[in-house]
Design a protein around this motif. Structure first.
Motif, PDB file in Angstrom:
ATOM      1  N   LEU A 213      22.643  37.432 -12.686  1.00 24.23           N
ATOM      2  CA  LEU A 213      23.188  36.436 -11.770  1.00 24.23           C
ATOM      3  C   LEU A 213      23.168  35.208 -12.763  1.00 24.23           C
ATOM      4  CD1 LEU A 213      21.653  37.190  -8.410  1.00 24.23           C
ATOM      5  CD2 LEU A 213      24.226  37.609  -9.147  1.00 24.23           C
TER       6      LEU A 213
ATOM      7  N   LEU B 227      26.476  32.370 -14.946  1.00 22.83           N
ATOM      8  CA  LEU B 227      26.933  31.217 -14.430  1.00 22.83           C
ATOM      9  C   LEU B 227      27.345  30.424 -15.504  1.00 22.83           C
ATOM     10  CD1 LEU B 227      23.844  30.241 -11.691  1.00 22.83           C
ATOM     11  CD2 LEU B 227      26.272  30.464 -11.285  1.00 22.83           C
TER      12      LEU B 227
ATOM     13  N   ALA C 251      23.657  26.553  -7.530  1.00 24.34           N
ATOM     14  CA  ALA C 251      24.816  27.601  -7.859  1.00 24.34           C
ATOM     15  C   ALA C 251      24.122  29.011  -7.753  1.00 24.34           C
ATOM     16  CB  ALA C 251      25.656  27.376  -8.966  1.00 24.34           C
TER      17      ALA C 251
ATOM     18  N   ARG D 174      24.666  32.023  -5.353  1.00 22.80           N
ATOM     19  CA  ARG D 174      25.242  33.499  -5.891  1.00 22.80           C
ATOM     20  C   ARG D 174      24.304  34.574  -5.148  1.00 22.80           C
ATOM     21  NH1 ARG D 174      27.293  34.518 -11.827  1.00 22.80           N
ATOM     22  NH2 ARG D 174      29.025  33.218 -11.048  1.00 22.80           N
ATOM     23  N   TYR D 175      23.184  34.282  -5.275  1.00 24.10           N
ATOM     24  CA  TYR D 175      21.901  35.125  -5.029  1.00 24.10           C
ATOM     25  C   TYR D 175      22.161  35.426  -3.357  1.00 24.10           C
ATOM     26  CZ  TYR D 175      17.481  37.287  -3.025  1.00 24.10           C
ATOM     27  OH  TYR D 175      16.573  37.986  -2.762  1.00 24.10           O
TER      28      TYR D 175
ATOM     29  N   ARG E 229      24.633  35.102  -1.403  1.00 23.35           N
ATOM     30  CA  ARG E 229      25.851  35.813  -0.945  1.00 23.35           C
ATOM     31  C   ARG E 229      25.752  37.346  -1.378  1.00 23.35           C
ATOM     32  NH1 ARG E 229      28.323  31.319  -3.448  1.00 23.35           N
ATOM     33  NH2 ARG E 229      28.464  32.295  -5.424  1.00 23.35           N
TER      34      ARG E 229
END
Length: 330
Positions: free
Chosen positions: A79, A83, A224, A228-229, A231
């Protein structure tokens, strides 16, 4: 609350120290759950307390935690590196240590299998050669070899190669949880496979994400990464919930589940796990709301840290759950 000065001269509260103490207390309680859990859970149920359940539960808890750390790290690293504009620095990996600890736990569980599912009191009690002759013995050896290979891979120049041996451990654990004498063992193993994989990604990924945020400071990429994590964690939570409910219904039919939640040791511990999972889910939702609405999205780290503590207790309760008699009704 008293203020102190950090090394760079910025004000700092003693709240961080208090939070650290609170985390240590929760971890200590989590370690006690497998050791003290069987007797209170079995009290008044009429079910027998098999010898060594506390030790077996503790070994299983350590194995689950050791599995989650490297799986979660691989997930979080992917992840972070995906980015755009994110700092290249990442926290030091704990995978080699975790895999080594998992190897020790797997060896302990293999010795239990070699002693007839009892805690050995001496090397003479173990029939190591017999491990190759039984299904449980072969699965125990697969977990030992899986953690050994994962430790070697994580210490190499290509730590991503530990994915394969870790996957072998997950498969072995899923098969072990559902013996061939059970009705539809492949269905049960499939549910456990998804449940354990998603749980490892969630439980192991969050600590690494928080360590990354601390390393990056107040970089925009930190918010960010956490977003992302979060979601992906929602999808993982949905999968964990669905597979957990299906597995519970297979072992406790819908017509008796309410009674068994209070009258059986397995049901009581399962209920405790559900409560802890609900608390962790609420904290995850709180963190997501802060990410979306707070002026400083990184304030979401506070509920996320509390979520890690609850997840540690969930792992401990899960270890205890595997050592209790399963109320199968066919």
């Amino acid at each position: 609350m008293t203020l102190t000065k950090s090394r760079d001269g910025a004000p700092r509260t003693r709240g961080g120290r208090r939070r650290a103490v609170a985390v240590l207390v929760l971890v200590a309680l989590g370690a006690l759950i497998p050791l003290l859990g069987p007797s209170p859970a079995l009290h008044g149920t009429g079910e027998a307390d098999a010898p060594g359940t506390g030790g077996i539960a503790l070994l299983r808890t350590v194995l689950f935690a050791a599995l989650a750390v490297p799986v979660g790290e691989l997930f979080a690293v992917r992840l972070a590196r995906g980015l755009p504009g994110a700092p290249s620095a990442l926290p030091r990996s704990w995978s080699t240590v975790a895999n080594s600890v998992g190897l020790v736990a797997a060896l302990g569980l293999a010795s239990v299998v070699a002693t007839g599912n009892l805690l050995p009191t001496s090397p003479a009690d173990m029939d190591l050669g017999g491990l190759y002759e039984t299904r449980d013995g072969k699965l125990a050896l697969l977990e030992v070899n899986g953690f050994l290979a994962a430790a070697l891979c994580s210490a190499s120049r290509r730590p991503v190669t530990q994915v394969l041996p870790l996957a072998a451990v997950v498969v072995a654990e899923a098969l072990r949880a559902h013996p061939t004498t059970e009705y539809g063992p492949l269905v049960g193993s499939g549910l456990t496979l998804v449940h354990l994989t998603c749980a490892s990604l969630w439980v192991g990924g969050l600590p690494y994400v928080l360590r990354t945020l601390r390393l990056w400071g107040h970089a925009e990429a930190g918010a960010a990464l956490l977003g992302r994590y979060a979601r992906v964690a929602l999808v993982l939570l949905a999968a964990i919930t669905a597979t957990g409910v299906c597995s519970s219904l297979r072992r406790m039919p819908s017509g008796t589940i309410l009674t068994q939640l209070t009258d059986t040791a397995y049901g009581r511990v399962l209920l405790a796990k559900v409560v802890l999972m609900a608390g962790a889910s609420a904290l995850a939702l709180w963190a997501r709301v802060r990410l979306a609405r707070a002026a400083d999205p990184l304030t979401a780290r506070s509920p996320a840290r509390a979520e890690v503590c609850l997840l540690a207790l969930v792992v401990a309760v899960s270890g205890l759950l595997t050592a209790l008699p399963v109320p199968i009704r066919w």
